[in-house]
Design an enzyme around this catalytic site. Sequence first.
Site, mmCIF file in Angstrom:
data_model
loop_
_atom_site.group_PDB
_atom_site.id
_atom_site.type_symbol
_atom_site.label_atom_id
_atom_site.label_comp_id
_atom_site.label_asym_id
_atom_site.label_seq_id
_atom_site.Cartn_x
_atom_site.Cartn_y
_atom_site.Cartn_z
ATOM 1 N N HIS A 1 -3.261 7.312 2.298
ATOM 2 C CA HIS A 1 -3.659 6.003 1.763
ATOM 3 C C HIS A 1 -5.021 5.661 2.353
ATOM 4 O O HIS A 1 -5.282 5.927 3.537
ATOM 5 C CB HIS A 1 -2.610 4.957 2.154
ATOM 6 N N ASN B 1 -10.034 0.111 -0.571
ATOM 7 C CA ASN B 1 -8.569 0.157 -0.577
ATOM 8 C C ASN B 1 -8.061 -0.417 -1.902
ATOM 9 O O ASN B 1 -8.084 -1.629 -2.105
ATOM 10 C CB ASN B 1 -8.040 -0.656 0.612
ATOM 11 N N CYS C 1 0.808 -1.228 0.000
ATOM 12 C CA CYS C 1 0.000 0.000 0.000
ATOM 13 C C CYS C 1 0.839 1.277 0.000
ATOM 14 O O CYS C 1 0.319 2.360 -0.223
ATOM 15 C CB CYS C 1 -0.954 -0.004 1.180
#
Length: 332
Positions: free
Chosen positions: A256, A286, A116
Amino acid sequence: MSAIKAAITAVQGYVPKDTLTNQDLEKIVDTTDEWIKSRTGIEKRHILKGEGLGTSDMAAEAVKLLLAKRGIDATEIDLLICATVTPDHVFPATANIISAKIGAVNAWSYDLGAACSGFIFALVTGSQFIETGKYKKVVVVGADKMSSIVDYTDRTTCVIFGDGAGAVLLEPTTEGVGVMDSILKTDGNGKVYLHQKAGGSVRPASHETVDNKEHFVFQDGQPVFKAAVVGMADVSAEIMERNHLSSDDVAWLVPHQANLRIIDATARRMGVGNDKVMINIQRYGNTTSGTIPLCLWEWEKQLRKGDNLVLAAFGGGFTWGAVYVKWAYDSQ
Ligand code: UT7
């Protein structure tokens, strides 16, 4: 004359048209819209459907639109870096495939894997090439088809992830804007909490690994959550401090998008109000390497030259970091 910095001169996102809502997930696993929204902030995610389509297809769309927006040809790209954990294949690099799809025949290209945090790691890496003075046009794309490694019988992971891609163009500037500073960190001890068990050299694909569903994301959510809250907030506060940025100086936090509660904790630590935080997790979930450029793309019209942005991420590895960017242009 000030030193050469890497300016983001264009940004573009791409998400596939099909969506998977919380209500859809309620029919697949034992979950509720209420649980997902209150624990993560997510309402729906986009899913890439279609035989033979992979991460490079979303990334190539994002990059094509990016170049059209900037009015340049793919042949002008010197380097293309793709951040992803869902490459089209183990090899060749997805970046090579994207370059071929868009006709970037003069670029060399490679993938960067940092889960990520992949986009911010790739952004900083790409910036270094610009800062040498040798590279004039570097594309950094973050793209993931998370639906290809998500187990849709596991309620603890399938509600979180979505598919998407986002790309930026980096060009040299001496106007005192661009990628100003970064703090990037890794800790491989975090592997046990978030990884894909099989399909690599330690545990190659076999009938057994497939039967055991070991090619899907494994996540022990709580320890990742705790490490993410501390990690993302720490580096974000540290990058502000060492660049003498007060919370008033920060125009935008670009976090993020893993969990709304992690984003809130980071914003609180920075003293930044919700009105200055880019949040689109409710619509995309996500998307791993795609989250930060997708935010920049959606907020582009509100960004002004000289705005101070703090990009922050935390992900598998563990990997985490913060990047201080001074926005380089007013969007039309
Ligand atoms: O982006 C890469 C890095 N990843 C992250 O940053 C993710 C970090 N972790 C998280 O965001 C959170 O840990 C999750 C969203 C994954 C999970 O939320 P949580 O508040 O930590 O829940 P939990 O794992 O502590 O589970 C609480 C309860 C459990 O039930 P019991 O044991 O209390 O009866 C779970 O079984 O919630 C249950 N649960 C669910 N219930 C309904 C877990 N997933 C679900 C679900 N629907 N989808």
